[in-house]
Design an enzyme around this catalytic site. Structure first.
Site, PDB file in Angstrom:
ATOM      1  N   ARG A   1       0.830  -1.210   0.000  1.00 10.26           N
ATOM      2  CA  ARG A   1       0.000   0.000   0.000  1.00 10.26           C
ATOM      3  C   ARG A   1       0.859   1.251   0.000  1.00 10.26           C
ATOM      4  NH1 ARG A   1       0.276   3.866   2.889  1.00 10.26           N
ATOM      5  NH2 ARG A   1       0.171   2.650   4.817  1.00 10.26           N
TER       6      ARG A   1
ATOM      7  N   SER B   1       9.433  15.345  12.208  1.00  8.96           N
ATOM      8  CA  SER B   1       8.193  16.002  12.612  1.00  8.96           C
ATOM      9  C   SER B   1       8.250  17.515  12.432  1.00  8.96           C
ATOM     10  CB  SER B   1       7.879  15.681  14.085  1.00  8.96           C
ATOM     11  OG  SER B   1       7.656  14.297  14.265  1.00  8.96           O
TER      12      SER B   1
ATOM     13  N   TRP C   1      14.471   7.917   4.839  1.00  7.82           N
ATOM     14  CA  TRP C   1      13.237   7.162   5.053  1.00  7.82           C
ATOM     15  C   TRP C   1      12.258   7.398   3.904  1.00  7.82           C
ATOM     16  CZ3 TRP C   1      14.740   3.779   8.169  1.00  7.82           C
ATOM     17  CH2 TRP C   1      15.470   4.092   9.320  1.00  7.82           C
TER      18      TRP C   1
ATOM     19  N   CYS D   1      -0.235  17.461   0.321  1.00  5.56           N
ATOM     20  CA  CYS D   1       0.024  16.118  -0.219  1.00  5.56           C
ATOM     21  C   CYS D   1      -0.111  15.070   0.885  1.00  5.56           C
ATOM     22  CB  CYS D   1       1.419  16.045  -0.819  1.00  5.56           C
ATOM     23  SG  CYS D   1       1.755  17.251  -2.120  1.00  5.56           S
TER      24      CYS D   1
ATOM     25  N   GLN E   1     -14.418 -17.652  26.907  1.00  3.34           N
ATOM     26  CA  GLN E   1     -14.907 -16.280  27.066  1.00  3.34           C
ATOM     27  C   GLN E   1     -13.856 -15.240  26.666  1.00  3.34           C
ATOM     28  OE1 GLN E   1     -16.420 -15.761  31.044  1.00  3.34           O
ATOM     29  NE2 GLN E   1     -18.171 -17.101  30.732  1.00  3.34           N
TER      30      GLN E   1
ATOM     31  N   GLY F   1      -1.459 -17.849  19.280  1.00  2.27           N
ATOM     32  CA  GLY F   1      -0.439 -18.499  20.074  1.00  2.27           C
ATOM     33  C   GLY F   1       0.913 -18.469  19.380  1.00  2.27           C
TER      34      GLY F   1
ATOM     35  N   GLU G   1       4.438   9.633   8.123  1.00  3.07           N
ATOM     36  CA  GLU G   1       3.480  10.651   7.671  1.00  3.07           C
ATOM     37  C   GLU G   1       2.723  11.256   8.849  1.00  3.07           C
ATOM     38  OE1 GLU G   1       1.325   9.662   4.123  1.00  3.07           O
ATOM     39  OE2 GLU G   1       2.929   8.336   3.449  1.00  3.07           O
TER      40      GLU G   1
ATOM     41  N   ASP H   1       1.740  10.793  18.136  1.00  7.51           N
ATOM     42  CA  ASP H   1       1.649  11.954  19.034  1.00  7.51           C
ATOM     43  C   ASP H   1       1.496  13.264  18.280  1.00  7.51           C
ATOM     44  OD1 ASP H   1       1.838  10.295  21.216  1.00  7.51           O
ATOM     45  OD2 ASP H   1       3.984  10.610  21.516  1.00  7.51           O
TER      46      ASP H   1
END
Length: 406
Positions: A111, A159, A183, A260, A301, A361, A385, A389
């Protein structure tokens, strides 16, 4: 590379069939058009045929399947919302979201390849480029003949992209570009890069840098534990001469790359739901088949609690995406609304992957199931992107009117 991929196909030819069925607890399909559902089904079939049988081996061997690029182009995964005359699909944003959802159900790295191409390369050229640039680049990007990447993040500025050091100077008949980015998805194999750099006045502008320009290098990033089927690298500019006609003049300032990223983050919000659905469906199937204490573990359960909470969170995220898609179609969606969806849905998907791993498991850590791969991939998605935080603070700014960044 081609030899490795051929052997991978042989090794996976006997893998069990992709049995995925999409959860739709609130009958959201009733709110989609026939076109939406047809698009989703065609991409789902593509993923089952072209990605699912091979993805575990690609990830295990850290192979980027370069042949997937043209295949993505053929099925319309690149630039679905870009007008048809420029090589896009001319589709609405709900269609775009469904395409990203189905591809990330297969793998987040796959993706990433598609969303970078559409939202971070084709989109800025379409929005901020001129007609000559649109006609030169967009059809080849849309068809998958060319692969592109988006250069914003730097070694010391993630950031805080406004602090970027990459810059260019006007040399009369060309620009001289210097700096580096890191990156960067698709970088090692990209034919072009949409690069954001500061001009001599300190304003951020976009430039189209082409493979083969002297001084332009794209070293690959190795040793990743996440997005292993995606190619990641750096962009290095050492006195790169960029033709003046490669400058994106439609918009300058940080708002241009941020717009963008809004488009890409929207795609991530949908994509993360795809990864979550895959983990949930796998966990449900495994819980019904795995016998312990003379009954399937689905009878216990705590297992039912996990599955019920997974389905609840997926359903909430599906509704969030649908409404956001409607707002995108109406050109009413805000950055803060997109941030909320990206932040919520990726965190949700990561939690579901972890709970699904518990249900599986020990088998949950193997390549026999998609769970651990999704979990590792989502550890990147939750910070790229816009970190978890940072999106929280974007919402905080929207709520209070006070920026926490400065």
């Amino acid at each position: 590379m081609s030899k490795n991929i051929t052997s991978t196909k042989k090794a996976t030819s006997q893998r069990k069939q992709d049995l995925f069925e999409s959860p739709d607890f609130y009958q959201i399909d009733d709110l989609l058009t026939d076109e939406h559902k047809l698009i989703r089904e065609s991409i789902r079939d593509f993923v089952k045929k072209e990605i699912s049988p091979f993805i575990e081996d690609w990830a295990q061997q850290s192979i980027f399947p370069s042949q997937i690029v043209k295949k993505f182009g053929q099925i319309g995964a690149f630039g679905p919302s870009i007008p048809i005359e420029y090589g896009g699909g001319g589709l609405d944003y709900i269609s775009y979201g469904l395409i990203m959802q189905e591809i990330e159900r297969g793998d987040s790295g796959m993706r990433s390849t598609a969303s970078v191409q559409g939202s971070l390369v084709m989109y800025p050229i379409y929005m901020f480029g001129n007609e000559t640039q649109r006609k030169k680049y967009l059809p080849k990007l849309g068809s998958g003949e060319w692969l592109g990447c988006f250069g914003l993040t730097e070694p010391d500025f993630g950031s805080n992209p406004s602090g970027m050091l990459t810059h260019f100077k006007d040399m009369g008949d060309h620009f001289l570009l210097n700096g580096s980015k890191m990156w960067i998805s698709n970088a090692p194999q990209a034919d072009i890069a949409v690069v954001w750099a500061k001009n001599e006045e300190g304003r951020i502008q976009g430039l189209i840098v082409e493979r083969g320009m002297e001084g332009f290098h794209t070293p690959e990033t190795h040793g990743k534990w996440s997005l292993r089927a995606s190619c990641t690298g750096e962009l290095v500019f050492d006195n790169v001469k960029v033709p003046k006609e490669n400058l994106l003049t439609g918009k300058d300032g940080l708002g241009a790359p941020m717009k963008c990223l809004d488009s890409a983050r929207y795609g991530i919000a949908w994509g993360a739901v795809g990864a979550a659905m895959d983990c949930y469906e796998s966990a449900k199937r495994y819980a019904l088949e795995r016998i312990q204490f003379d009954k399937p573990i689905a009878a216990f359960q705590l297992t039912q609690k996990k599955l019920a909470e997974m389905l609840t969170e997926i359903t909430k995220a599906q509704l969030l995406n649908l409404r956001l898609g409607q707002l995108m179609n109406e050109e009413k969606a805000t950055t803060a609304q997109i941030s909320m969806a990206k932040r919520n849905n990726v965190a949700m998907a990561l939690n579901i992957a972890r709970e699904a791993r518990q249900i599986h498991g020990g088998m949950g850590i193997t390549g026999e199931y998609s769970i651990m791969r999704h979990m590792m991939n989502l550890e990147s998605v939750v910070t790229y992107e816009g970190t978890h935080d940072i999106h929280l603070l974007i919402l905080g700014n929207e709520i209070t009117g006070i920026s926490a960044f400065k």
